[in-house]
Design an enzyme around this catalytic site. Structure first.
Site, PDB file in Angstrom:
ATOM      1  N   GLY A   1       0.880  -1.282   0.003  1.00 44.04           N
ATOM      2  CA  GLY A   1      -0.250   0.082  -0.270  1.00 44.04           C
ATOM      3  C   GLY A   1       0.781   1.280   0.044  1.00 44.04           C
ATOM      4  N   ASN A   2       0.237   2.360   0.297  1.00 47.05           N
ATOM      5  CA  ASN A   2       0.820   3.627   0.348  1.00 47.05           C
ATOM      6  C   ASN A   2       0.187   4.429   1.418  1.00 47.05           C
ATOM      7  OD1 ASN A   2      -1.246   5.578  -1.005  1.00 47.05           O
ATOM      8  ND2 ASN A   2      -0.890   4.100  -2.575  1.00 47.05           N
ATOM      9  N   ARG A   3       0.912   5.738   1.565  1.00 50.80           N
ATOM     10  CA  ARG A   3       0.444   6.626   2.703  1.00 50.80           C
ATOM     11  C   ARG A   3      -0.671   7.406   2.343  1.00 50.80           C
ATOM     12  NH1 ARG A   3       4.389   6.691   6.549  1.00 50.80           N
ATOM     13  NH2 ARG A   3       6.469   5.819   6.006  1.00 50.80           N
ATOM     14  N   SER A   4      -1.184   7.450   1.160  1.00 43.97           N
ATOM     15  CA  SER A   4      -2.362   8.516   0.827  1.00 43.97           C
ATOM     16  C   SER A   4      -3.471   8.415   1.969  1.00 43.97           C
ATOM     17  CB  SER A   4      -2.721   8.173  -0.532  1.00 43.97           C
ATOM     18  OG  SER A   4      -3.594   9.091  -0.859  1.00 43.97           O
TER      19      SER A   4
ATOM     20  N   ALA B   1      -3.445   7.971  -5.136  1.00 48.38           N
ATOM     21  CA  ALA B   1      -2.272   7.176  -5.160  1.00 48.38           C
ATOM     22  C   ALA B   1      -2.574   5.578  -5.666  1.00 48.38           C
ATOM     23  CB  ALA B   1      -1.607   7.093  -3.988  1.00 48.38           C
TER      24      ALA B   1
END
Ligand code: CTP
Length: 414
Positions: free
Chosen positions: A204-207, A271
């Site tokens: 995943g990512n931090r968005s 993102a």
């Protein structure tokens, strides 16, 4: 101090208007509550008077010497009707003036926001649809109701959105932004995709989704019909937006392409993971089984580039206007180095009209309430958006989008 008229009509959601009233008064607004007679069957006059600090009247025969049926509307900076029943929408659309609230709606020259709440059948009835269209064409903001539990056992569209979210829309309208997205269909993607490794793990990512949600909220306040494709966002639904929840890039692609078929504007603020695991394990990968297999990745489709390619391939959109469709495609790019050079290359590569470039730093962008950006314009000069709340940044993006919207919508298009 801004003067707000809170109109309350006779629906069970009237009790939620107490919370909306409190949000206005606590943020320094002067609020005059104008309930209908039926609204007082749900929440009594002393509650409205105590919470607003002002006397409360429902018909035009009280305090006649003050000419309230004219003065209240004339003096207002904003009129918000929450909940707005099918009955009050019909009266407002047809200019009836049988009580203080409908008189106020006729005399107000300030922005008007309606937050309808009713049973699904009433909301979907052609009479209500026509009344809502009339009010929107006249420049009022009509917030689509939320989908969910209604009175009794029924569920469906018709619920009053969260008062805090209605309040946010009202603040944007009070900020005097133009209603230049009225009749426009807008798709916003927000959040960050998750690519499953096994049933419990993902890449995943931090968005956080904050900027995308701000774009959706501000578009509603500017009159747009908004579909918000939300990837793993834990924020309350913005009032008035149709929220489609997705998890992976593949799901996000499907939802964005489906919604964009009828959209004037698509904003890809999500993102999106560029890669996903080549294979998703059906069972949890166990530590006891020794060293795990290497994680092989494959590329995800580039949704933004695909939107641009599809528009290019399709040419003018048949039946709507002689313009390629969606008219405006907006990308976002978070860059850490060579921000402008990387952004310009990305704008050209992705075939979008605008690219909103953020510099990602320790105190900017992901998860923070503030943002700052540069909007790159295909064939034009870059526009700087100064650091500020994400709602302000979102409005500055819509200012650029509105400049690119060429054909004016007719009711038949919407
Ligand atoms: N995007 C997309 N589909 C992808 C990846 C990104 O639609 N598979 C969109 C994002 O929503 C964003 C824009 O493309 O609007 C730019 O995303 P970014 O990750 O910065 O672009 P990339 O092409 O992945 O470039 P980079 O190599 O810098 O990651």
């Amino acid at each position: 101090m801004k003067k707000v008229v809170l109109g309350v009509s006779g629906g069970i959601a009237a009790y939620k208007a107490c919370e909306l009233l409190r949000l206005f008064t606590e943020s320094g607004h002067e609020v005059r509550v104008v309930p209908t007679r039926d609204a007082l069957r749900f929440v009594g006059e002393p509650t409205w008077a105590a919470l607003s600090g002002h006397p409360v009247t429902t018909d035009v025969w009280d305090d006649v010497h003050e000419v309230p049926h004219v003065r209240i509307g004339q003096r207002a900076d904003l009129v918000v009707v929450a909940p707005a029943t099918a009955d009050v929408l019909a009266k407002a659309a047809h200019g009836l003036a049988g009580d203080l609230l409908t008189n106020t709606l006729l005399t107000a020259r300030c922005p008007v926001v309606f937050a309808p709440a009713m049973h699904t059948e009433m909301w979907q009835h052609p009479a209500t649809r026509a009344n809502v269209s009339t009010l929107r064409e006249r420049g009022s903001v009509v917030i689509d109701p939320a989908v969910g539990r209604l009175t009794g056992a029924d569920t469906g569209p018709g619920r009053l959105p969260d008062p805090a979210e209605i309040f946010q829309i009202c603040l944007r309208v009070l900020a005097d932004r133009p209603r230049d997205l009225a009749g426009r269909r807008v798709v916003v993607s927000a959040g960050g995709t998750r690519e499953a490794i096994d049933p419990v793990r993902y890449l995943g990512n931090r968005s956080s989704g904050l900027q995308g949600y701000a774009l959706a909220r501000t578009a509603v306040a500017r009159g747009a019909q908004v579909t918000l494709v939300a990837a793993n966002v834990s924020l309350p639904d913005p009032a008035g937006a149709d929220v489609v929840r997705v998890e992976s890039a593949a799901e996000l692609r499907e939802a964005v392409l489906t919604a964009s078929a009828a959209a004037d504007v698509v904003v890809m603020a999500a993102a999106v993971a560029d890669f996903r695991p080549a294979a998703r394990q059906d069972s949890k990968i166990k530590k006891a089984e020794g060293d795990p297999d290497p994680l092989y990745l494959v590329k995800n489709p580039d949704i933004l580039a695909e939107l641009g390619e599809r528009r290019h391939a399709a040419g003018p959109h048949p039946g709507v206007a002689a313009w390629p469709h969606p008219e405006v495609i907006v990308g976002f790019a978070a860059e850490t180095d060579d921000v402008l050079a990387n952004g310009q290359a990305k704008l050209a590569r992705k075939g979008c009209d605008l690219l909103v470039v953020n510099q990602v730093g320790p105190d900017l962008a992901f998860g923070t309430p503030d943002n700052a950006a540069t909007v790159l314009v295909a064939g034009g000069e870059p526009v700087e958006i100064p650091r500020g709340p994400k709602d302000d940044v979102a409005d500055a993006v819509w200012d650029q989008v509105a400049k690119l919207l060429r054909h004016s919508r007719t009711p038949a298009d919407t």
